[in-house]
Design an enzyme around this catalytic site. Sequence first.
Site, PDB file in Angstrom:
ATOM      1  N   CYS A 128       0.846  -1.198   0.000  1.00 14.97           N
ATOM      2  CA  CYS A 128       0.000   0.000   0.000  1.00 14.97           C
ATOM      3  C   CYS A 128       0.880   1.245   0.000  1.00 14.97           C
ATOM      4  O   CYS A 128       1.443   1.613   1.038  1.00 14.97           O
ATOM      5  CB  CYS A 128      -0.912   0.000   1.230  1.00 14.97           C
ATOM      6  N   PRO A 132      -5.018   8.831  -2.671  1.00 11.00           N
ATOM      7  CA  PRO A 132      -5.873   9.608  -3.573  1.00 11.00           C
ATOM      8  C   PRO A 132      -5.200  10.852  -4.133  1.00 11.00           C
ATOM      9  O   PRO A 132      -5.435  11.239  -5.276  1.00 11.00           O
ATOM     10  CB  PRO A 132      -7.070   9.970  -2.679  1.00 11.00           C
ATOM     11  N   TRP A 162      -5.571   2.124  -4.862  1.00 16.89           N
ATOM     12  CA  TRP A 162      -4.981   1.284  -5.916  1.00 16.89           C
ATOM     13  C   TRP A 162      -4.158   0.136  -5.342  1.00 16.89           C
ATOM     14  O   TRP A 162      -3.149  -0.260  -5.919  1.00 16.89           O
ATOM     15  CB  TRP A 162      -4.116   2.106  -6.876  1.00 16.89           C
ATOM     16  N   THR A 164      -3.390  -3.529  -4.774  1.00 17.24           N
ATOM     17  CA  THR A 164      -3.691  -4.903  -5.183  1.00 17.24           C
ATOM     18  C   THR A 164      -3.839  -5.765  -3.935  1.00 17.24           C
ATOM     19  O   THR A 164      -2.969  -5.766  -3.073  1.00 17.24           O
ATOM     20  CB  THR A 164      -2.563  -5.456  -6.077  1.00 17.24           C
ATOM     21  N   SER A 184       9.588  13.101   0.502  1.00 13.15           N
ATOM     22  CA  SER A 184       9.635  11.664   0.204  1.00 13.15           C
ATOM     23  C   SER A 184      10.741  10.942   0.955  1.00 13.15           C
ATOM     24  O   SER A 184      10.706   9.719   1.094  1.00 13.15           O
ATOM     25  CB  SER A 184       9.811  11.448  -1.305  1.00 13.15           C
ATOM     26  N   GLN A 361      -6.585  -4.946 -34.745  1.00 16.32           N
ATOM     27  CA  GLN A 361      -6.706  -4.480 -36.129  1.00 16.32           C
ATOM     28  C   GLN A 361      -6.588  -5.643 -37.113  1.00 16.32           C
ATOM     29  O   GLN A 361      -7.315  -5.718 -38.104  1.00 16.32           O
ATOM     30  CB  GLN A 361      -5.628  -3.433 -36.409  1.00 16.32           C
ATOM     31  N   GLU A 388       2.972   1.186 -10.982  1.00 12.93           N
ATOM     32  CA  GLU A 388       4.382   1.138 -10.593  1.00 12.93           C
ATOM     33  C   GLU A 388       5.221   2.147 -11.375  1.00 12.93           C
ATOM     34  O   GLU A 388       6.348   1.868 -11.780  1.00 12.93           O
ATOM     35  CB  GLU A 388       4.932  -0.284 -10.735  1.00 12.93           C
TER      36      GLU A 388
END
Length: 404
Positions: A128, A132, A162, A164, A184, A361, A388
Amino acid sequence: MGDFTLELNEDQRQVRDWLHGFAADVIRPAAAEWDEREETPWPIIQEAAKIGIYSLDFYAQQFFDPTGLGIPVAMEELFWGDAGIALSIVGTGLAAVGVLANGTEEQIGTWIPQMYGDASDVKVAAFCSSEPDAGSDVAAMRTRAVYDEATDTWVLNGTKTWATNGGIANVHVVVAVVDPALGSKGHASFIVPPDTPGLSQGQKFQKHGIRASHTAEVVLEDVRVPGDCLLGGKEKLDERLARAREKAKTGGERVKNAAMATFEASRPAVGAMAVGTARAAYEVALDYARTRVQFGRPIIENQGVAFQLADMATQIDAARLLVWRASWMATAGKPFTHAEGSMSKLYASEVAKTVTAQAIQILGGNGYTREYPVERMHRDAAIYTIFEGTSEIQRMVISRALAK
């Protein structure tokens, strides 16, 4: 001549063929059903667990392949079968990589087995990171982790998106802010053990593709985890934060970000997933072009179709080579001085989108229907340029590496 070779060894070929058989016999026949159901394919995961594909031992063997090709070969074959089901099978691996990249030996040994369970009691795990308001911009992350020294616990609050396997996982690995002033560089990763109070599933997303893979929000409300659930431990975190604070004052060495360390390790694997989807669509188109007769001859004899197929085959091989190079470099301990990991993910992802569109196609109206799998493959391929690290982020990483 030297020993340079791009040929798989006998063990690798056996694993590849074994996985291909499972993808062909178990995954692909079930793909359309689980895509329509938009549910986690627990029976397929359990089948994978029974024969040893969904297990810690299997992924450890591939991860520690001395050539670095174990994981990309495995990813390509499973995603050749179906991207949604394959992601349900391998999605736990991202959380496992998060622990491997940031955790201690004790944490690795304690938590990764619990992520998988066993064949009689299959479990999944979730990584996780995205929020948002913080997807590509990890510095905008708001989920906080505050240390309670009196009880040696961390208190987590925030919302992840998001994810998984988010909310249905046995173990969640959560990236949170511990020092907002560092942006960060002030992030850390935490294990949230099973049945921890305060963690719940938020919205489950209905997606364009990879529908068999569960994607949801994870809500954290005063979630308390023990001090030893901080990946890497508090001493290591304090040292890293101190370096980051010093760098903020004076400049200096780059400080590793917890989420980025996970993504850097997994980008070539995502590239391999994209190669698998592209190859699957190409093979469907090639078979169709050989057997579809128009104006008295197979359409592959028309230059317009034949040249498309030639480009598709070339692009797929080129993408695979980039993935293999990056995977070998990572295993050999060679730094991505030119962002080779991002290169592999970027190119393979774009190839998957292009090749699956070309496959539609070539099949014409049939390709646009759900009677043929290329429609689903095209929907699935769209995710590779997004998750990712978007293609735009990969280009930014590559360009920055080139500018140094």
